[in-house]
Design an enzyme around this catalytic site. Structure first.
Site, PDB file in Angstrom:
ATOM      1  N   TYR A  93      45.379 126.226  57.834  1.00 53.05           N
ATOM      2  CA  TYR A  93      44.601 126.363  59.074  1.00 53.05           C
ATOM      3  C   TYR A  93      44.274 127.833  59.319  1.00 53.05           C
ATOM      4  O   TYR A  93      43.122 128.198  59.556  1.00 53.05           O
ATOM      5  CB  TYR A  93      45.395 125.771  60.242  1.00 53.05           C
ATOM      6  CG  TYR A  93      44.679 125.836  61.578  1.00 53.05           C
ATOM      7  CD1 TYR A  93      43.749 124.869  61.934  1.00 53.05           C
ATOM      8  CD2 TYR A  93      44.937 126.866  62.483  1.00 53.05           C
ATOM      9  CE1 TYR A  93      43.093 124.927  63.154  1.00 53.05           C
ATOM     10  CE2 TYR A  93      44.286 126.935  63.696  1.00 53.05           C
ATOM     11  CZ  TYR A  93      43.369 125.960  64.036  1.00 53.05           C
ATOM     12  OH  TYR A  93      42.711 126.033  65.252  1.00 53.05           O
ATOM     13  N   SER A 100      40.349 131.123  65.636  1.00 51.44           N
ATOM     14  CA  SER A 100      41.632 130.891  66.302  1.00 51.44           C
ATOM     15  C   SER A 100      42.396 132.204  66.238  1.00 51.44           C
ATOM     16  O   SER A 100      42.108 133.055  65.390  1.00 51.44           O
ATOM     17  CB  SER A 100      42.375 129.797  65.520  1.00 51.44           C
ATOM     18  OG  SER A 100      43.745 129.879  65.740  1.00 51.44           O
TER      19      SER A 100
HETATM   20  P1  NDP Z   1      40.427 118.075  68.509  1.00 48.31           P
HETATM   21  O1  NDP Z   1      41.423 117.643  67.474  1.00 48.31           O
HETATM   22  O2  NDP Z   1      40.594 117.628  69.903  1.00 48.31           O
HETATM   23  O3  NDP Z   1      38.947 117.698  68.026  1.00 48.31           O
HETATM   24  C1  NDP Z   1      38.556 117.971  66.701  1.00 48.31           C
HETATM   25  C2  NDP Z   1      37.166 117.438  66.453  1.00 48.31           C
HETATM   26  O4  NDP Z   1      36.847 117.662  65.057  1.00 48.31           O
HETATM   27  C3  NDP Z   1      37.077 115.933  66.700  1.00 48.31           C
HETATM   28  O5  NDP Z   1      35.835 115.622  67.298  1.00 48.31           O
HETATM   29  C4  NDP Z   1      37.147 115.363  65.275  1.00 48.31           C
HETATM   30  O6  NDP Z   1      36.486 114.131  65.142  1.00 48.31           O
HETATM   31  C5  NDP Z   1      36.396 116.437  64.504  1.00 48.31           C
HETATM   32  N1  NDP Z   1      36.719 116.315  63.084  1.00 48.31           N
HETATM   33  C6  NDP Z   1      37.940 116.400  62.498  1.00 48.31           C
HETATM   34  N2  NDP Z   1      37.830 116.152  61.176  1.00 48.31           N
HETATM   35  C7  NDP Z   1      36.525 115.904  60.922  1.00 48.31           C
HETATM   36  C8  NDP Z   1      35.799 115.554  59.767  1.00 48.31           C
HETATM   37  N3  NDP Z   1      36.389 115.385  58.570  1.00 48.31           N
HETATM   38  N4  NDP Z   1      34.462 115.364  59.865  1.00 48.31           N
HETATM   39  C9  NDP Z   1      33.849 115.507  61.059  1.00 48.31           C
HETATM   40  N5  NDP Z   1      34.474 115.815  62.205  1.00 48.31           N
HETATM   41  C10 NDP Z   1      35.808 116.003  62.137  1.00 48.31           C
HETATM   42  O7  NDP Z   1      40.428 119.675  68.408  1.00 48.31           O
HETATM   43  P2  NDP Z   1      39.994 120.805  69.471  1.00 48.31           P
HETATM   44  O8  NDP Z   1      38.910 120.318  70.339  1.00 48.31           O
HETATM   45  O9  NDP Z   1      41.219 121.387  70.024  1.00 48.31           O
HETATM   46  O10 NDP Z   1      39.416 121.909  68.449  1.00 48.31           O
HETATM   47  C11 NDP Z   1      38.057 122.259  68.353  1.00 48.31           C
HETATM   48  C12 NDP Z   1      37.969 123.537  67.556  1.00 48.31           C
HETATM   49  O11 NDP Z   1      38.636 124.586  68.282  1.00 48.31           O
HETATM   50  C13 NDP Z   1      38.654 123.486  66.199  1.00 48.31           C
HETATM   51  O12 NDP Z   1      37.889 124.181  65.240  1.00 48.31           O
HETATM   52  C14 NDP Z   1      39.979 124.178  66.438  1.00 48.31           C
HETATM   53  O13 NDP Z   1      40.495 124.739  65.245  1.00 48.31           O
HETATM   54  C15 NDP Z   1      39.572 125.232  67.450  1.00 48.31           C
HETATM   55  N6  NDP Z   1      40.671 125.762  68.266  1.00 48.31           N
HETATM   56  C16 NDP Z   1      41.302 124.966  69.202  1.00 48.31           C
HETATM   57  C17 NDP Z   1      42.322 125.485  69.984  1.00 48.31           C
HETATM   58  C18 NDP Z   1      43.034 124.655  71.006  1.00 48.31           C
HETATM   59  O14 NDP Z   1      43.993 125.169  71.623  1.00 48.31           O
HETATM   60  N7  NDP Z   1      42.641 123.432  71.258  1.00 48.31           N
HETATM   61  C19 NDP Z   1      42.759 126.901  69.850  1.00 48.31           C
HETATM   62  C20 NDP Z   1      42.023 127.642  68.842  1.00 48.31           C
HETATM   63  C21 NDP Z   1      41.020 127.077  68.107  1.00 48.31           C
HETATM   64  P3  NDP Z   1      37.314 112.739  65.188  1.00 48.31           P
HETATM   65  O15 NDP Z   1      37.958 112.720  66.548  1.00 48.31           O
HETATM   66  O16 NDP Z   1      36.259 111.725  64.956  1.00 48.31           O
HETATM   67  O17 NDP Z   1      38.337 112.830  64.069  1.00 48.31           O
END
Ligand code: NDP
Length: 264
Positions: free
Chosen positions: A182, A169
């Protein structure tokens, strides 16, 4: 230790990765594990990898979300995926080793890992940061990423050209006030990618890179910026050329990079 042949294929520039145009079936024959495959960017990455011919292993916390991605892949005519329910906050190292054994036994190969799962935690000064939330964020975003990578290493090292992609990020690249655990977890992930690269590049073809998706229309972004209009943001689909590129053989030779998909 056996000496692998080091690929001499030239690397792509970050701009070439950002503007990559995948050819149909460019992931044919590959098996790719995606964490957090049930929602947000991970869901779209899983669907996209399947569309380009990969067998996708869907790892995530909420089974119903994994089931719907599974069904979508089948409906779009992709190779039969596998669901790997796992809560990365509580999963033990032994469970991750069992997962490695299972993939080896049932599928026999692993070519790519997309470490995508993540949680936001609190947006608050470190002085007030709740220590339990701090540890939860570090566990999901950082420690489990290390544990899972190490547990899966025997399998992915056996691939001809394995690719491990971590998710960073902008606050991982440059720390920012109030982003607490984070930001620290993402800084750690960038360091982990660098160290894995240094430790493997002389003896294997395995490559490690980080991708920073930049502001993207997902639930996490909406929680971080509740006042923002989601329609002003790019969709996860718009990121996919780069996500495919880093898993395809066209990115052989790209190692230890942090690729920002929204350069400042
Ligand atoms: P979302 O919150 O939409 O999705 C997160 C995903 O991670 C979900 O599928 C969730 O599963 C899963 N997850 C969370 N906790 C756990 C856990 N304990 N065990 C297994 N799976 C887990 O986030 P994004 O799609 O936005 O983010 C994806 C990645 O991109 C992340 O690493 C984020 O930090 C990074 N990112 C995103 C940005 C953005 O603007 N969106 C910008 C920069 C980085 P469930 O739904 O089942 O909880």
């Amino acid at each position: 230790m056996s000496q692998a042949t080091i690929s001499t294929t030239p690397s792509l520039s970050h701009e070439q990765i950002r503007t990559y145009q995948p050819s149909p079936n460019c992931l044919e024959g590959k098996t790719i594990l995606v964490t957090g495959a049930g929602d947000g960017i991970g869901r779209v990455a899983a669907l996209t990898y399947a569309k380009y011919g990969a067998t996708v292993l869907l790892l995530g916390k909420t089974i119903s979300k994994l089931e719907s991605v599974y069904d979508e892949i089948e409906a779009q005519g992709g190779k039969q995926p596998a669901m790997l329910p796992m809560d990365l906050e509580s999963a033990s190292y032994a469970e991750m080793q069992q997962l490695e054994n299972l993939i080896n036994k049932e599928i026999g190969q692993l070519d790519g890992i997309l470490h995508n799962a993540g949680v936001l935690g609190e947006l608050t000064p470190l002085e007030m940061y709740d220590v339990d939330i701090f540890s939860q964020v570090m566990r999901v975003n950082f420690t489990s990423v290390f544990m899972l990578t190490q547990a899966l290493l025997p399998l992915i090292k056996a691939a001809d050209n394995g690719s491990v992609v971590f998710t960073s990020s902008s606050v991982g690249t440059t720390p920012r006030a109030f982003w607490g655990a984070y930001a620290l977890s993402k800084q750690g992930v960038e360091g982990m990618s660098d160290i894995f690269t240094q430790e493997t590049q002389a003896t294997t073809n395995l490559r490690f890179n980080c991708i920073n998706p930049g502001a993207t229309r997902t639930n996490m972004r909406a929680h971080a910026y509740p006042g923002e209009n989601p329609m002003s943001l790019k969709t996860p689909e718009a990121l996919m050329p780069s996500y495919v590129c880093l898993m395809s053989d066209d990115s052989i030779g790209v190692r230890g990079q942090v690729i920002a998909l929204q350069p400042k």
